[in-house]
Write a protein that holds these residues in place. Structure first.
Motif: not given
Length: 262
Positions: A252-255, A178-179, A244-250
């Protein structure tokens, strides 16, 4: 860790990859589970028979562990963590997405990693503090800043999950779908982590962490990515789950994931 150590490790991994590539056929099809399991074991043995003596010569003081599905903390000291054929099930079914993976862990943290993809002839390498590279060229995670345009992935560290974990995986997939722009579920996990390091994927999350993921985790870190557990704490080999993510999306993905009570 020195560049010479990385070069010697890479040579050993590529030699093992050549051994496995000679065994691989895109026409392979297994008629049933017994035959598939026999092929998995034979492939792992063939690769380990190359890697074990080669890595012992490279770093004789390091201990050896090729339990690809092992989890939990490691004793202090140096350990070679081996995933002989990441995505082995793909290889025995004739698919090209498999790799040979090695990491050197010192006192609980990965300090050197090599992931070799024989069919593609791509080799990812990293040293702690030395950056991440694909065939000698430096790689960096993506510059995405929004999940709306992000490609995400997850996968199974091992087969035979209990029903509860499978349900949580489904819940996390639905929420991330969804995100994010696109979400894939595939193996090997190490391949997805390498793609995050190269900026081809933007994030990967895992609800079952195993120690052999250390090579991919180091690649992402050294490519400028962020790797944490789902509470936002730094990844450890004993972490149960991670992102594990790019800093710019980490963040939001963690949320997305942290709000699911996984």
């Amino acid at each position: 860790m020195t560049q010479d150590l990385l070069a010697a490790t890479t040579a050993a991994v590529r030699e093992a990859g050549a051994r496995m590539l000679a065994r691989y056929s895109p026409a392979a099809r297994q008629p049933g589970l017994p035959e598939l399991l026999d092929s998995l074991h034979a492939n792992d043995t063939a690769v380990a028979d190359v890697l074990r003596p080669a890595l012992a010569a490279v770093r004789p003081q390091a201990q050896w562990l090729n339990d690809e599905h092992g989890s939990g903390p490691l004793p202090d000291g140096e350990w070679w963590l081996i995933d002989p054929v990441g995505g082995n099930v793909n290889a025995v079914q004739g698919m090209p997405d498999w790799n040979i993976g090695v990491s050197l862990v010192s006192d609980g943290q990965p300090v050197l990693a090599v992931l070799h993809f024989p069919v593609l002839d791509e080799t990812f390498t990293a040293r702690e503090g030395g950056g991440a590279f694909l065939d000698g060229e430096r790689v960096r995670v993506s510059a995405k800043t929004s999940l709306a345009g992000a490609l995400a992935g997850t996968g199974q560290a091992q087969p035979g999950h209990d029903a509860g974990l499978l349900a949580r995986m489904g819940t996390s997939f639905t929420a991330m779908s969804k995100a994010a722009l696109q979400v894939r579920i595939s193996v090997p996990v190490s391949q997805q982590l390498a793609q995050v390091a190269a900026g081809r994927l933007d994030l990967h999350w895992q609800l079952d962490n195993v120690r052999s993921h250390a090579a991919g985790v180091l690649l992402v870190r050294e490519a400028g990515g962020v790797v944490t557990d789902l509470d936002g704490k730094p990844w450890e080999p004993a972490s149960e789950r991670y992102l594990a993510a790019a800093p710019g999306v980490h963040a939001a993905a963690l949320d997305v994931l942290a709000g699911l009570g996984l």
